[in-house]
Write an enzyme that holds these catalytic residues in place. Structure first.
Site, PDB file in Angstrom:
ATOM      1  N   GLY A 233       0.821  -1.201   0.000  1.00 37.14           N
ATOM      2  CA  GLY A 233       0.000   0.000   0.000  1.00 37.14           C
ATOM      3  C   GLY A 233       0.854   1.250   0.000  1.00 37.14           C
ATOM      4  N   GLU A 253       5.722  -3.509   0.658  1.00 38.46           N
ATOM      5  CA  GLU A 253       5.776  -3.270  -0.783  1.00 38.46           C
ATOM      6  C   GLU A 253       4.959  -2.011  -0.999  1.00 38.46           C
ATOM      7  OE1 GLU A 253       5.145  -2.496  -4.176  1.00 38.46           O
ATOM      8  OE2 GLU A 253       3.688  -4.133  -4.277  1.00 38.46           O
ATOM      9  N   LEU A 254       5.645  -0.893  -1.210  1.00 39.47           N
ATOM     10  CA  LEU A 254       5.006   0.420  -1.141  1.00 39.47           C
ATOM     11  C   LEU A 254       4.955   1.072  -2.526  1.00 39.47           C
ATOM     12  CD1 LEU A 254       6.728   1.524   2.188  1.00 39.47           C
ATOM     13  CD2 LEU A 254       4.557   0.312   1.885  1.00 39.47           C
ATOM     14  N   CYS A 288       1.883   0.439  -8.958  1.00 36.33           N
ATOM     15  CA  CYS A 288       3.054   1.090  -8.372  1.00 36.33           C
ATOM     16  C   CYS A 288       4.255   1.086  -9.302  1.00 36.33           C
ATOM     17  CB  CYS A 288       3.405   0.454  -7.027  1.00 36.33           C
ATOM     18  SG  CYS A 288       3.567  -1.326  -7.078  1.00 36.33           S
ATOM     19  N   GLU A 382       3.967   9.856  -6.093  1.00 31.41           N
ATOM     20  CA  GLU A 382       3.377   8.793  -6.898  1.00 31.41           C
ATOM     21  C   GLU A 382       2.004   9.257  -7.373  1.00 31.41           C
ATOM     22  OE1 GLU A 382       2.675   3.996  -6.662  1.00 31.41           O
ATOM     23  OE2 GLU A 382       2.327   5.174  -4.850  1.00 31.41           O
TER      24      GLU A 382
END
Length: 481
Positions: A233, A253-254, A288, A382
């Site tokens: 996230g 896991e960004l 991502c 992002e």
């Protein structure tokens, strides 16, 4: 779980669907129609799920490798059989275009098949210990054992495959798992939970719990019986969880701000433009590793950018349930409004909007900008939307520096034919993976996957995740003949 519009579904705990309590409405990102309602689990439900998970450890740890492999293979077979059902769930909940939803089911199948293979290969090593006088006849064995109950927190954008990336290695490792799906996409996770249990995984060793954010944080931070938190996230939430998770292992896991470098020796610009368009705008850029920044050798910059505009203009936007759609809605109207505001902010700051950027409800027309600068949200953060910035460079080292000028470092792409530049980029770029010959949006699910800096901690990919979910244990033997 049979989904019909307006259906109310319970959370999954100990093989049963629990339907009492507060409910959460799940609506279509496309037309805001009611998909269904799901019962929200409470803190007490979460505590009970952990208790069952702890109690199931003896059973899951003792499951022979052949049985774990069989369960994982059966899950993969069920996903193949129910591909259409899962694809439609993903379209309804996540607003993902139908073709991409089908591809996600295929990826989840590969994830479970890979886990089945890894379950069979999960072994250890013999270690010689007769290395000094007096230790004759002594030897050691090292094997990996499941770490314990796992909390998996998953996002909306891959509601099947990112759940699979946590559940499949947990099953292979022999770890009970509690899954907290995104509130936008709980039904896909619940449907997968049913498939997992039907394949033979112990009921006490799986829970799918739609939880309030506060209760999820409590579970991650205060429940010491959880041994690993695996979170996918936002960077803000992930690092906050890490800060408060105490002695638990944490895998993050960004986000990302994926960059692609295109050097002048790469002559297939039509192919580069087409790949970039799909990698930047497919599924409205809600990945991502969606291409967000493109740095192009100045000598080919104008040619490339207009080819990209042409390719972007051919992409079909609209209803994700239509076969032809490639760019669907953002997950919420508020996200589309945010992306629109970031585009306007960049233009007000001097950037040029070459194409797209118009908003229609939750849809954003694929946007191409140039002339962006550090300090603009579109450049530094992002975007998680269908937006790409294309900038020229004169010197290859300058391009590498531009890629590294980001607080994120997940994946980068490089299009060049020069081996020296490839090796230089591999050495210099601060990313978890460098994809040569393609965009940074390329990923094969078995490979180690993760980033550096604000993009995360640890690695996913089945084998890497199994290592995170297990711990090595030595056995030392002496005096045996």
């Amino acid at each position: 779980m049979k989904m019909r519009p307006g259906t109310q579904t319970g959370f999954l705990l100990c093989g049963k669907e629990w339907g009492e309590g507060e409910t959460l409405e799940v609506r279509s990102p496309w037309d805001q129609g009611l998909i269904g309602k799901v019962t929200v689990a409470t803190r007490a439900d979460a505590r009970e799920a952990v208790s069952h998970a702890v109690a199931s450890m003896r059973r899951t740890r003792a499951l022979p490798r052949w049985k774990r492999r069989e369960i994982l293979e059966d899950i993969a077979a069920s996903l193949i059989e129910q591909k259409d059902r899962f694809a439609k769930l993903i379209v309804a909940e996540a607003g993902k275009p139908l073709r991409l939803a089908r591809n996600e089911v295929d990826r989840a199948v590969l994830t479970f098949k890979t886990a089945a293979e890894e379950a069979a290969r999960l072994g250890g090593e013999t270690i010689p210990l007769d290395l000094t006088e007096g230790n004759e006849g002594r030897w050691g064995l090292m094997q990996r054992f499941p770490i314990g109950p796992i909390l998996a927190i998953t996002p909306f954008n891959f509601p099947l495959n990112l759940v699979a990336h946590k559940a499949a290695p947990a099953i292979a490792a022999g770890c009970p798992i509690l899954i907290k799906p995104s509130p936008q996409t709980p039904f896909t996770a619940l449907a997968l939970g049913e498939v997992i249990l039907k394949a033979g995984w112990p009921e006490e060793a799986l829970a799918v719990l739609p939880l309030a954010n506060a209760d999820t944080a409590w579970l991650a931070e205060k429940e010491d019986r959880i041994k690993l938190v695996s979170f996918t996230g936002s960077a803000k939430v992930g690092w906050e969880l890490k800060t408060h998770s105490g002695r638990k292992r944490v895998v993050l896991e960004l986000g990302g701000n994926a960059a692609l470098i295109i050097h002048s020796d790469y002559k297939e610009l039509d192919n580069a433009a087409e790949r970039t368009a799909h990698a930047a705008f497919g599924y409205a850029g809600q990945s991502c590793i969606s291409v967000q920044r493109v740095f192009v050798d100045k000598s080919i910059f104008q040619t490339f950018i207009w080819k990209l505009v042409e390719c972007a203009g051919k992409l079909v936007s609209g209803d994700p349930a239509n076969e032809a759609t490639e760019v669907g809605p953002l997950i919420r109207a508020s996200e589309a409004e945010r992306v629109e505001s970031w585009i306007k902010e960049a233009v007000a700051g001097g950037a040029r909007l070459i194409a797209g950027g118009e908003r229609d409800g939750s849809l954003i027309a694929p946007a191409i900008l140039t002339g962006t600068k550090s300090g603009m949200k579109l450049r530094d953060e992002e975007v998680f939307g269908p937006v790409v910035m294309v900038e020229p460079y004169v010197d290859f080292e300058q391009a590498l520096a531009e890629v590294n000028h980001s607080r994120f470092g997940l994946q980068a792409g490089l299009l060049t034919r020069d081996a020296g530049r490839i090796l230089t980029a591999y050495r210099e770029l601060e990313v978890g993976a460098l994809i040569v010959g393609d965009t940074p949006a390329w990923r094969l699910d078995p490979m180690p996957y993760g980033g550096v800096k604000d993009s995360g901690l640890g690695r996913e990919g089945v084998r890497s995740a199994i290592e995170e979910m297990t711990e090595p244990r030595m056995l030392v033997m002496a005096g045996l003949s």
